[in-house]
Motif scaffolding. Structure first.
Motif, PDB file in Angstrom:
ATOM      1  N   THR A 159       0.863  -1.178   0.000  1.00  0.00           N
ATOM      2  CA  THR A 159       0.000   0.000   0.000  1.00  0.00           C
ATOM      3  C   THR A 159       0.898   1.226   0.000  1.00  0.00           C
ATOM      4  N   SER A 160       0.619   2.170  -0.875  1.00  0.00           N
ATOM      5  CA  SER A 160       1.437   3.377  -0.951  1.00  0.00           C
ATOM      6  C   SER A 160       0.606   4.500  -1.537  1.00  0.00           C
ATOM      7  N   GLY A 161       0.764   5.697  -0.953  1.00  0.00           N
ATOM      8  CA  GLY A 161      -0.003   6.820  -1.474  1.00  0.00           C
ATOM      9  C   GLY A 161       0.310   8.116  -0.783  1.00  0.00           C
ATOM     10  N   ILE A 162      -0.690   8.964  -0.696  1.00  0.00           N
ATOM     11  CA  ILE A 162      -0.565  10.291  -0.092  1.00  0.00           C
ATOM     12  C   ILE A 162      -1.551  10.347   1.069  1.00  0.00           C
ATOM     13  N   ASN A 163      -1.024  10.618   2.262  1.00  0.00           N
ATOM     14  CA  ASN A 163      -1.871  10.631   3.464  1.00  0.00           C
ATOM     15  C   ASN A 163      -1.978  12.054   3.995  1.00  0.00           C
ATOM     16  N   GLY A 164      -3.117  12.668   3.768  1.00  0.00           N
ATOM     17  CA  GLY A 164      -3.357  14.031   4.231  1.00  0.00           C
ATOM     18  C   GLY A 164      -4.023  14.108   5.586  1.00  0.00           C
ATOM     19  N   SER A 218      -3.139  -3.684  -9.414  1.00  0.00           N
ATOM     20  CA  SER A 218      -3.381  -2.655  -8.392  1.00  0.00           C
ATOM     21  C   SER A 218      -4.816  -2.183  -8.442  1.00  0.00           C
ATOM     22  N   ILE A 219      -5.210  -1.509  -7.365  1.00  0.00           N
ATOM     23  CA  ILE A 219      -6.507  -0.853  -7.299  1.00  0.00           C
ATOM     24  C   ILE A 219      -6.324   0.471  -6.571  1.00  0.00           C
ATOM     25  N   ILE A 220      -6.896   1.527  -7.109  1.00  0.00           N
ATOM     26  CA  ILE A 220      -6.799   2.844  -6.486  1.00  0.00           C
ATOM     27  C   ILE A 220      -7.905   2.999  -5.451  1.00  0.00           C
ATOM     28  N   LYS A 221      -7.553   3.598  -4.297  1.00  0.00           N
ATOM     29  CA  LYS A 221      -8.519   3.797  -3.225  1.00  0.00           C
ATOM     30  C   LYS A 221      -8.444   5.231  -2.709  1.00  0.00           C
ATOM     31  N   MET A 222      -9.550   5.693  -2.157  1.00  0.00           N
ATOM     32  CA  MET A 222      -9.607   7.016  -1.551  1.00  0.00           C
ATOM     33  C   MET A 222     -10.331   6.924  -0.225  1.00  0.00           C
ATOM     34  N   ASP A 223      -9.821   7.731   0.734  1.00  0.00           N
ATOM     35  CA  ASP A 223     -10.461   7.809   2.038  1.00  0.00           C
ATOM     36  C   ASP A 223     -10.409   9.278   2.447  1.00  0.00           C
ATOM     37  N   ARG A 224     -10.848   9.573   3.663  1.00  0.00           N
ATOM     38  CA  ARG A 224     -10.783  10.961   4.105  1.00  0.00           C
ATOM     39  C   ARG A 224      -9.332  11.444   4.088  1.00  0.00           C
ATOM     40  N   ARG A 225      -9.062  12.463   3.285  1.00  0.00           N
ATOM     41  CA  ARG A 225      -7.739  13.069   3.154  1.00  0.00           C
ATOM     42  C   ARG A 225      -6.674  12.056   2.720  1.00  0.00           C
ATOM     43  N   GLN A 226      -7.061  11.012   2.039  1.00  0.00           N
ATOM     44  CA  GLN A 226      -6.109  10.001   1.583  1.00  0.00           C
ATOM     45  C   GLN A 226      -6.411   9.561   0.161  1.00  0.00           C
ATOM     46  N   ILE A 227      -5.351   9.300  -0.587  1.00  0.00           N
ATOM     47  CA  ILE A 227      -5.456   8.595  -1.861  1.00  0.00           C
ATOM     48  C   ILE A 227      -4.285   7.631  -1.913  1.00  0.00           C
ATOM     49  N   PHE A 228      -4.548   6.370  -2.281  1.00  0.00           N
ATOM     50  CA  PHE A 228      -3.463   5.390  -2.243  1.00  0.00           C
ATOM     51  C   PHE A 228      -3.779   4.206  -3.159  1.00  0.00           C
ATOM     52  N   PHE A 229      -2.701   3.483  -3.529  1.00  0.00           N
ATOM     53  CA  PHE A 229      -2.811   2.260  -4.299  1.00  0.00           C
ATOM     54  C   PHE A 229      -2.640   1.059  -3.379  1.00  0.00           C
ATOM     55  N   ASP A 230      -3.417   0.045  -3.612  1.00  0.00           N
ATOM     56  CA  ASP A 230      -3.158  -1.292  -3.074  1.00  0.00           C
ATOM     57  C   ASP A 230      -2.624  -2.134  -4.220  1.00  0.00           C
ATOM     58  N   TYR A 231      -1.368  -2.539  -4.123  1.00  0.00           N
ATOM     59  CA  TYR A 231      -0.757  -3.423  -5.117  1.00  0.00           C
ATOM     60  C   TYR A 231      -0.761  -4.842  -4.553  1.00  0.00           C
ATOM     61  N   SER A 232      -0.989  -5.828  -5.404  1.00  0.00           N
ATOM     62  CA  SER A 232      -1.078  -7.202  -4.896  1.00  0.00           C
ATOM     63  C   SER A 232      -0.459  -8.196  -5.871  1.00  0.00           C
ATOM     64  N   ASP A 233      -0.149  -9.361  -5.316  1.00  0.00           N
ATOM     65  CA  ASP A 233       0.306 -10.503  -6.104  1.00  0.00           C
ATOM     66  C   ASP A 233       1.540 -10.176  -6.963  1.00  0.00           C
ATOM     67  N   ILE A 234       2.512  -9.484  -6.341  1.00  0.00           N
ATOM     68  CA  ILE A 234       3.787  -9.220  -7.016  1.00  0.00           C
ATOM     69  C   ILE A 234       4.725 -10.357  -6.652  1.00  0.00           C
ATOM     70  N   ARG A 235       5.034 -11.207  -7.598  1.00  0.00           N
ATOM     71  CA  ARG A 235       5.839 -12.392  -7.325  1.00  0.00           C
ATOM     72  C   ARG A 235       7.313 -12.093  -7.576  1.00  0.00           C
TER      73      ARG A 235
END
Length: 779
Positions: A159-164, A218-235
């Motif tokens: 998980t990586s993104g911008i946390n406001g 990956s899938i892009i997600k947003m929350d209160r004051r946050q935008i981030f990617f969840d990356y998965s299944d990187i072998r």
């Protein structure tokens, strides 16, 4: 901490941490902090831990949370944030086993590297390397690179993104803002400060490589004051290395290099800049960054110490590094905070720390930056006028703590707990610590005489010196009984003495300020009639000069006693004397307040920091060597050095008194405030003024450099531990290289002119055309 890991070309360039403890996170976060003067990034890890303090500050972006609070630098969004799940287990150094750990700040390259070999709780082993830098070549850029090499075939989720959601110790300074994804990869978060209305634009984008570039699921997600990617299944095959690069940019509507009138224009500009940055790649950006550092610091103002202890060389480089990280060289509307941009301490406010402790470094090595810092004071004159008017005075009364140009006084009113009453202690500095006004005048005067920058004086300097003198002339109080003007109810540099009358530092520097203003009014009338007329319209020079001349000879200046001691104020020498051994040997500053409250300390002969002694440093021509020594012997045993500003001042003075070994001991103690073994001293941020003081201890102290009466003196005296010292200084728009050894000093002009340069060397005036060599004389 380990300071001996550097070898070869990197010897005495590396500051390393070789263990991980969550209770000591603050030390590394501060000491390893990155920045470029535009922004400062506290060096937290990518992954989260308890007790961490994630801070990103952008210079000059002050905001006030509520009317009953003071403005502060807001803690901006966290773009470092990255969480890793390795084979179903969260990468967490408090779990599993750390087989190898090293985190190193390379001062030369301004890059932070963390190397970890981690065994997860289920026994799997991973080698991870984290690299990051905040670009000095492009002030808006933060770049990270993470390399993960599993010892066994593994799967990564991330998980990586911008946390406001960040706060200043619980205070949220930003509105919710807007979030959006561009190009399927580029995250954008826009936020605006709640009171000052400053727009921030944050962008981040990732790049992945494993035997070539690829895009993971990956899938892009947003929350209160946050935008981030969840990356998965990187072998990741066993022994292969996955590399993840994260490119982030920070822009604000306060930036003076951004031509945008709306938030949308700012966002588009930042968006395109981030695309360009990511296209260039880590190595290209890093090479430009390293070159920018070399041009600004390491080739521009090198200091080389040949010492029995490599720590000495590292310490002065560490000081220069952080001075560059914390100083907003890009914008004269901004200044240096007491904790730089490395922590929430002092809320990002500017104190006298800049003028007296930090500015000399730039005055002697980079006058352009020094001038910018002084122009900030000129541009903040409206706030100084406001404070003077509110207190019933005239002229410019500078705030003890300053923030944005027109904010005026921003010192908090209430502070730490009183151990006796149980109430909050009132902070009187914002009301009655007034010597900052003459400190600023002195710094402008010193800058002019060192650099010869006449344009600065014509546009700013004369006005600053005269306007500050107008304040002092109105601040004076007439004592009819004694027939003299006094300055009563103040706090001097020694903040353990409040509401004192006739503090020597305050009275002497106020007198100097008024005396210098008289000289400049005379000069303007005689040599610059047009400028005189312009300033006369603003400052009423005729009336001001009449007042200056009336008060000058009637200002009370504490006099040296028969034993050579200059009273710090009217009552200090009559206060109780106690055994201070316990507090002089303290492990942590402020230990006296475990036994006494401030009111009780006020009645004891004990000082927080240099007071009379710093007066004798700044206005040294007024006092003989015997008087300086007598005051040293009286006040130093009573000084706890509870302020980080104190040790370096005493080091320079010890050099002046010819006690090089004591000066060296004090230099080492000053250097260890942040770099020393105490793991809790730096939690709130770097000690900015002390770092400027370390440079002064080396160049003004051991290097013997001093400007007095407009003349230059270079009389090096090295401690026994040093075989040689090399440094460069600026004098009147030319560079002088100084090489001091135990036996001789060599002074070289890089660009000699036909006119010889007159310098005092060991008490004698010397004429230097190109290179001058002198034998070292004992003092």
């Amino acid at each position: 901490m380990n300071y001996t890991t550097g070898t070869g070309e990197l010897q005495e360039w590396l500051v390393a941490e070789e263990g991980f403890r969550t209770s000591w996170l603050g030390k590394g976060e501060t000491v390893f902090s990155l920045g470029n003067g535009y922004m400062g990034l506290r060096s937290v890890t990518e992954e989260h831990y308890a007790n961490e303090q994630r801070n990103l500050f952008v210079a000059g972006t002050f905001n006030k949370f509520a009317q009953n609070e003071v403005t502060e630098l807001p803690n901006a969004a966290d773009v470092l944030w990255m969480e890793f799940i390795l084979d179903g287990t969260r990468f967490d150094l408090t779990q599993g086993t750390i087989l190898k750990y090293n985190r190193t700040l390379n001062l030369k390259h301004a890059e932070l590297v963390r190397e970890v070999t981690w065994q997860s709780p289920d026994g799997k082993v991973y080698d991870l390397v984290f690299r990051r830098f905040v670009s000095m070549a492009d002030l808006h850029v933060i770049v990270q690179r993470v390399s993960i090499t599993p010892r066994q075939e593994s799967t990564l989720a991330m998980t990586s993104g911008i946390n406001g959601q960040m706060t200043n110790s619980g205070v949220q300074h930003f509105l919710e803002g807007d979030k959006r994804l561009y190009d399927g990869r580029l995250m954008q978060q826009l936020q605006t400060t709640t009171e000052s209305g400053i727009d921030f634009a944050f962008h981040s984008i990732h790049r992945f490589s494993l035997k070539g570039s690829f895009e993971p699921k990956s899938i892009i997600k947003m929350d209160r004051r946050q935008i981030f990617f969840d990356y998965s299944d990187i072998r990741i095959p066993a022994g292969e290395t996955l590399t993840i690069e994260k490119y982030s940019t920070v822009f604000t509507s306060r930036d003076n290099d951004v031509m945008s009138e709306t938030r949308e224009e700012l966002a588009n500009l930042a968006l395109n800049a981030t695309r360009d940055i990511e296209a260039r790649g880590y190595e290209s950006l890093f090479n430009d960054h390293v070159k920018a550092w070399d041009d600004l610091v390491w080739s521009h103002a090198p200091i080389t110490i040949e010492s029995e202890s490599m720590f000495d060389q590292l310490a002065v480089r560490f000081a220069q590094y952080h001075l560059a990280v914390m100083t907003p060289k890009h914008d004269n509307r901004m200044n240096v905070a007491a904790k730089g941009l490395s922590g929430e301490g002092y809320k990002g406010h500017t104190f006298w720390d800049t003028e007296i402790f930090i500015l000399p470094y730039y005055t002697y090595t980079n006058p352009k930056i020094a001038r910018s810092l002084l122009e900030y004071r000129y541009l903040s004159l409206p706030g100084a006028h406001q404070k003077a008017k509110e207190n019933g005075y005239e002229g410019a009364m500078f705030p003890w703590e300053s923030a944005w140009l027109d904010d005026g006084e921003v010192t908090p009113v209430w502070g730490a707990a009183d151990i006796v009453t149980g109430e909050a202690t009132k902070i009187w500095s914002g009301f009655i610590e007034q010597h900052i006004t003459s400190d600023i005048a002195f710094a402008a005067w010193q800058y002019y005489h060192v650099t010869g920058d006449q344009d600065f004086m014509d546009r700013f300097g004369y006005e600053l010196l005269i306007d500050t003198a107008k304040f002092w002339a109105s601040r004076l109080e007439w004592n009819d009984e004694n027939g003299q003007y006094e300055i009563n109810q103040v706090v001097g540099p020694d903040e353990y003495k409040e509401h004192v009358d006739n503090n020597a530092f305050t009275n002497y520097t106020a007198h100097w300020n008024i005396q210098t203003a008289i000289q400049y009014v005379e000069l303007l009338r005689r040599e610059k009639p047009e400028l005189y007329e312009r300033l006369d319209e603003k400052l009423d020079l005729g009336a001001a000069e009449e007042r200056f001349r009336h008060v000058l000879e009637l200002i009370y200046l504490p006099q040296v006693r028969e034993d050579g001691v200059l009273p710090q104020d009217d009552t200090y020498l009559q206060k109780e004397i106690i055994d201070l051994t316990k507090y002089k040997n303290q492990q942590n500053v402020g230990s006296m307040f475990y036994d006494y409250n401030l009111e009780q300390v006020n009645e004891i002969q004990v000082s927080k920091q240099a007071d009379v002694m710093i007066l004798m440093y700044l206005l040294e021509d007024l006092f003989t060597a015997d008087v300086k020594r007598a005051n040293w012997e009286y006040y130093e045993p009573k000084t706890l050095h509870d302020s980080s500003l104190s040790l370096s001042t005493h080091s320079v003075l010890a050099s002046d008194l010819g006690d090089q070994e004591l000066a060296y001991d004090l230099f080492r103690r000053a250097s260890e405030i942040d770099l020393g073994p105490n793991m809790k001293t730096s939690d709130a941020g770097i000690h900015a003024a002390s770092l400027g003081g370390i440079w002064q201890a080396v160049v003004n102290g051991f290097g013997g450099v001093r400007m007095t009466g407009g003349k230059l003196r270079i009389s090096p005296m090295l401690p026994k531990a040093w075989n040689s010292l090399r440094f460069s200084i600026n004098w009147k728009n030319e560079t002088l290289d100084v090489h001091a050894s135990r036996n001789q000093v060599i002074i070289t002009r890089r660009t000699p002119t036909l006119e010889p340069l007159i310098i005092e060397v060991y008490g004698e005036l010397r004429e230097i055309k190109e290179t001058f060599t002198s034998e070292v004389l004992s003092v």
